[in-house]
Every structure is written in C-alpha cells, then in structure tokens.
Design a protein around this motif. Structure first.
Motif, PDB file in Angstrom:
ATOM      1  N   LEU A 249       0.822  -1.212   0.000  1.00 10.82           N
ATOM      2  CA  LEU A 249       0.000   0.000   0.000  1.00 10.82           C
ATOM      3  C   LEU A 249       0.854   1.258   0.000  1.00 10.82           C
ATOM      4  O   LEU A 249       0.425   2.303  -0.509  1.00 10.82           O
ATOM      5  N   GLY A 250       2.060   1.176   0.548  1.00  7.09           N
ATOM      6  CA  GLY A 250       2.978   2.308   0.437  1.00  7.09           C
ATOM      7  C   GLY A 250       3.286   2.607  -1.017  1.00  7.09           C
ATOM      8  O   GLY A 250       3.313   3.768  -1.448  1.00  7.09           O
ATOM      9  N   ASN A 251       3.497   1.555  -1.817  1.00  2.24           N
ATOM     10  CA  ASN A 251       3.724   1.731  -3.256  1.00  2.24           C
ATOM     11  C   ASN A 251       2.489   2.286  -3.950  1.00  2.24           C
ATOM     12  O   ASN A 251       2.586   3.128  -4.849  1.00  2.24           O
ATOM     13  N   VAL A 252       1.316   1.785  -3.550  1.00  2.28           N
ATOM     14  CA  VAL A 252       0.064   2.272  -4.143  1.00  2.28           C
ATOM     15  C   VAL A 252      -0.106   3.765  -3.884  1.00  2.28           C
ATOM     16  O   VAL A 252      -0.484   4.534  -4.775  1.00  2.28           O
ATOM     17  N   ILE A 253       0.186   4.194  -2.678  1.00  2.00           N
ATOM     18  CA  ILE A 253       0.056   5.611  -2.340  1.00  2.00           C
ATOM     19  C   ILE A 253       1.043   6.452  -3.147  1.00  2.00           C
ATOM     20  O   ILE A 253       0.700   7.525  -3.662  1.00  2.00           O
ATOM     21  N   ASP A 254       2.280   5.967  -3.278  1.00  2.00           N
ATOM     22  CA  ASP A 254       3.258   6.710  -4.073  1.00  2.00           C
ATOM     23  C   ASP A 254       2.820   6.834  -5.533  1.00  2.00           C
ATOM     24  O   ASP A 254       3.088   7.839  -6.193  1.00  2.00           O
ATOM     25  N   GLY A 281       2.331   1.070   9.651  1.00  2.00           N
ATOM     26  CA  GLY A 281       3.473   0.494   8.960  1.00  2.00           C
ATOM     27  C   GLY A 281       3.719   1.079   7.588  1.00  2.00           C
ATOM     28  O   GLY A 281       4.863   1.239   7.160  1.00  2.00           O
ATOM     29  N   LEU A 282       2.648   1.423   6.871  1.00  2.00           N
ATOM     30  CA  LEU A 282       2.851   1.871   5.486  1.00  2.00           C
ATOM     31  C   LEU A 282       3.558   3.212   5.413  1.00  2.00           C
ATOM     32  O   LEU A 282       4.138   3.554   4.376  1.00  2.00           O
ATOM     33  N   ARG A 283       3.555   3.967   6.494  1.00  2.00           N
ATOM     34  CA  ARG A 283       4.281   5.247   6.474  1.00  2.00           C
ATOM     35  C   ARG A 283       5.777   5.034   6.283  1.00  2.00           C
ATOM     36  O   ARG A 283       6.485   5.941   5.844  1.00  2.00           O
ATOM     37  N   ARG A 284       6.266   3.835   6.667  1.00  2.00           N
ATOM     38  CA  ARG A 284       7.688   3.533   6.451  1.00  2.00           C
ATOM     39  C   ARG A 284       7.965   3.151   5.002  1.00  2.00           C
ATOM     40  O   ARG A 284       9.118   3.047   4.589  1.00  2.00           O
ATOM     41  N   TRP A 285       6.889   2.919   4.221  1.00  2.27           N
ATOM     42  CA  TRP A 285       7.046   2.403   2.873  1.00  2.27           C
ATOM     43  C   TRP A 285       6.478   3.340   1.819  1.00  2.27           C
ATOM     44  O   TRP A 285       6.104   2.915   0.733  1.00  2.27           O
ATOM     45  N   THR A 289       4.732  12.419   2.340  1.00  2.00           N
ATOM     46  CA  THR A 289       4.743  12.909   3.721  1.00  2.00           C
ATOM     47  C   THR A 289       3.347  13.124   4.300  1.00  2.00           C
ATOM     48  O   THR A 289       3.197  13.349   5.496  1.00  2.00           O
ATOM     49  N   ARG A 290       2.334  13.045   3.440  1.00  2.00           N
ATOM     50  CA  ARG A 290       0.963  13.215   3.928  1.00  2.00           C
ATOM     51  C   ARG A 290       0.147  11.928   3.801  1.00  2.00           C
ATOM     52  O   ARG A 290      -1.077  11.940   3.786  1.00  2.00           O
ATOM     53  N   ALA A 291       0.870  10.816   3.737  1.00  2.00           N
ATOM     54  CA  ALA A 291       0.198   9.519   3.609  1.00  2.00           C
ATOM     55  C   ALA A 291      -0.715   9.244   4.799  1.00  2.00           C
ATOM     56  O   ALA A 291      -1.741   8.567   4.661  1.00  2.00           O
ATOM     57  N   HIS A 292      -0.365   9.790   5.952  1.00  2.00           N
ATOM     58  CA  HIS A 292      -1.171   9.538   7.153  1.00  2.00           C
ATOM     59  C   HIS A 292      -2.569  10.156   7.048  1.00  2.00           C
ATOM     60  O   HIS A 292      -3.462   9.802   7.818  1.00  2.00           O
TER      61      HIS A 292
END
Length: 332
Positions: A249-254, A281-285, A289-292
């Motif tokens: 999901l970190g990749n999806v957000i990026d 956890g996804l904030r590490r991936w 910076t506004r993923a939260h």
C-alpha cells in the motif's frame, strides 16, 4: 420505485443476484450454486436460473442487468477470457448471450472493479473523487475508481494490483505464473500456508492454533480466531501479513495517492482490527509525507458487494434524457 437494476455476481462456486435501486439499496436477492467445472452450457443454465429468480422477486421491471465475475475478462466486449475460477468459459461472449436472452442492456466487469464502484458510490468511499479498493480473500483483487468511474486502462485489464510483485525472490510462484505477487503471499490460502509452516518450524508453541487446526482444516478464519484468543504463532503470522500489505500500500500511495483506501473481502474483513497497524506500517514504505491523511476503511457491502457493484455498472450514470422523459410520461 425509481431506477431498478438487477445485479448478478458470478463466482466459482455460486451465482447471486439482487434488485438494486438508485440509492444502492438491495431490495431483494437470491443465489444458487455455480457449476464452473462442467460445460459452458451447464454454467449458463446456472446463471439463467438465478437471473430469472431475481427478476421474479422484483416488484417492478428492471431496466438493465449488470454482471460481475472473476477475471481476466474484457469489459468492453463483455467476454470472459480465461478466468481460473471459471474454467467452463474460455473467450466466452457472456454479455451477448444475456442481452439476446432478456432483451435488456447488459454490462460486465471484473468483480473487484464492480465492488469498488459500489463502495465509491454508496459505501466507504462515497463522496470522494478517488478510491482505491482492495478485496482480500481466496485471491486479491483491486479497483481504481476516479470520479465515480472505473479506471480500466488501455484494454480493460488495468488494476490487477494483487499481481504486483513485491518479492522477486519468493520461493513460490503465483497462480498467474509470476513470482512474488502479493496474492501469492497475503491472500487467504497464503495466510493459512504461513501458519502451517510456522507450526512445523516451532513445535513448542502455537498451542491454541494447533488445537483449532486439529479440529478443522487450517484456514484464514482459524488463524484470526486463534490470534484473537492470544495465540503467539497466529499473531506473528498476521503481523507478517500486515507488514506485506504495508509495503504494497505504500507503493500504491506513491503511485496513485487516492483519497481513501477501502478494504473488503473475507480476509479483508478479518483484518479490520489490524487496519491501524497497517496504516502505521505503510508510512515507512512511502515517500508521501501526507500519507497519514489517507484513511484505510473497511468496506461496507460485505458479502453483497458483487450484487451492489454489478448494479452500479449502470446506476453510476444518470438516466439518459430520452429514458427520463419516457419514464416521466409514464408516471403522468
């Protein structure tokens, strides 16, 4: 009664249908077994039986039939291409057969796309311009919904997010043939396989999980129940799944930065209590910076997502002006 559409959800083991109104409410529904390993005609008989039962349950005529099924499929031509869950159909013109049989407009789409559209219209993603939907169960399907429309890509094959590779050195190949797909590592069967492997590696722990699995086959539901009862092996397995989903999901957000991520499916529902951990956890991936600020929300339609989503293939759009005029004339 307003606009009514029959939504038909075709799966590998069942066919479900329901009458859905313009507000996304399922007014009636029915279901029957699906024979997916026989002939194309036998499978179609199952579908026709449920469509006819669904229409008989409706208090007023339906204006269209929306259908969803596992892919791969071509939503533009309405053809089931080669779905592993529906071996009865290969390059099968499903939409054409339904149109010719019932004389109604018909649309067909991937089941994840349809479910995601329902969540974007009436569920956890309503009133938002961009929704990323993931359903986690026997497989992992995804949908990208932009401005109340499914993003299909160039040929209709877009948004197969469950087959994004997140570990190219994974020891087990996915059913699609690729290696390291998320589906092969975090779906329901993958979760159960992880739990079995951990029990074999550590014979001195996992008493609760071991006892539960001794009474019935190891499944994702068993792992969730054992974790809730405090079993350390089941908890460790779920923590591994949470980390994999966070990476993905970190990749999806990026890539997409959606306004909301909606999680559905049987395993997805079991992960509801773990969504805060995934978000953490996804904030590490992600480098965003506004993923939260992007919420992870449980889907609202649950087991009925296929029915609602299939109907949404029509109900996402306003009534054409000529049909609206005819309807108004009929009411006067």
């Amino acid at each position: 009664m307003g606009r009514l559409v029959l939504g038909v959800d075709i799966g590998g083991t069942k066919v479900a249908a329901g009458v859905v109104n313009a507000a996304g409410k399922i007014l009636s529904k029915t279901r029957a077994p699906m024979v997916a390993n026989g002939s194309a005609r036998t499978a179609m008989d199952c579908v026709h039986r449920v469509i006819q039962a669904g229409m008989q349950l409706s208090m007023s005529p339906v204006e269209a039939i929306g259908m969803s099924s596992p892919g791969p499929l071509d939503p533009r031509r309405g053809v089931i291409i080669n779905s592993p869950n529906l071996p009865c159909w290969r390059d099968f013109a499903l939409m054409k057969e339904i149109e010719e049989t019932y004389g109604l407009p018909v649309r067909l789409d991937n089941d994840a796309n349809a479910a995601g559209l329902a969540e974007a219209l009436w569920g956890a993603g309503r009133n938002l311009a961009s929704v990323f939907y993931v359903t986690i169960g026997t497989g992992i399907g995804t949908a990208i919904i932009l401005e109340r429309r499914i993003y299909h890509g160039r040929t209709g094959a877009a948004a197969e997010g469950g087959h994004m590779t997140i570990d190219l050195h994974a020891p087990v190949a996915c059913g699609c043939g690729k290696r390291g797909c998320l589906e092969s590592m975090a779906s329901g069967p993958a979760l159960a396989a992880r739990a079995k492997a951990r029990l074999l590696r550590d014979l001195s722990s996992g008493t609760i999980l071991r006892t539960m699995a001794g009474k019935c086959p190891m499944t994702a539901e068993v792992v969730f129940a054992a974790a809730e009862a405090g079993d350390p092996v089941a908890t460790a397995v779920l923590q591994e799944i949470v980390e994999l989903l966070a990476v993905w999901l970190g990749n999806v957000i990026d890539l997409l930065e959606p306004q909301v991520i909606v999680v559905g499916g049987g395993v997805g529902g079991g992960l509801t209590a773990w969504l805060p951990k995934i978000a953490e956890g996804l904030r590490r991936w992600t480098i965003n910076t506004r993923a939260h600020e992007i919420p992870l929300m449980p889907a609202e339609y649950g087991a009925d997502s296929g029915i609602a989503g299939s109907a949404a293939l029509f109900l996402a759009e306003p009534v054409p002006r000529d049909k609206q005029s005819a309807a108004e004339a009929g009411q006067n």
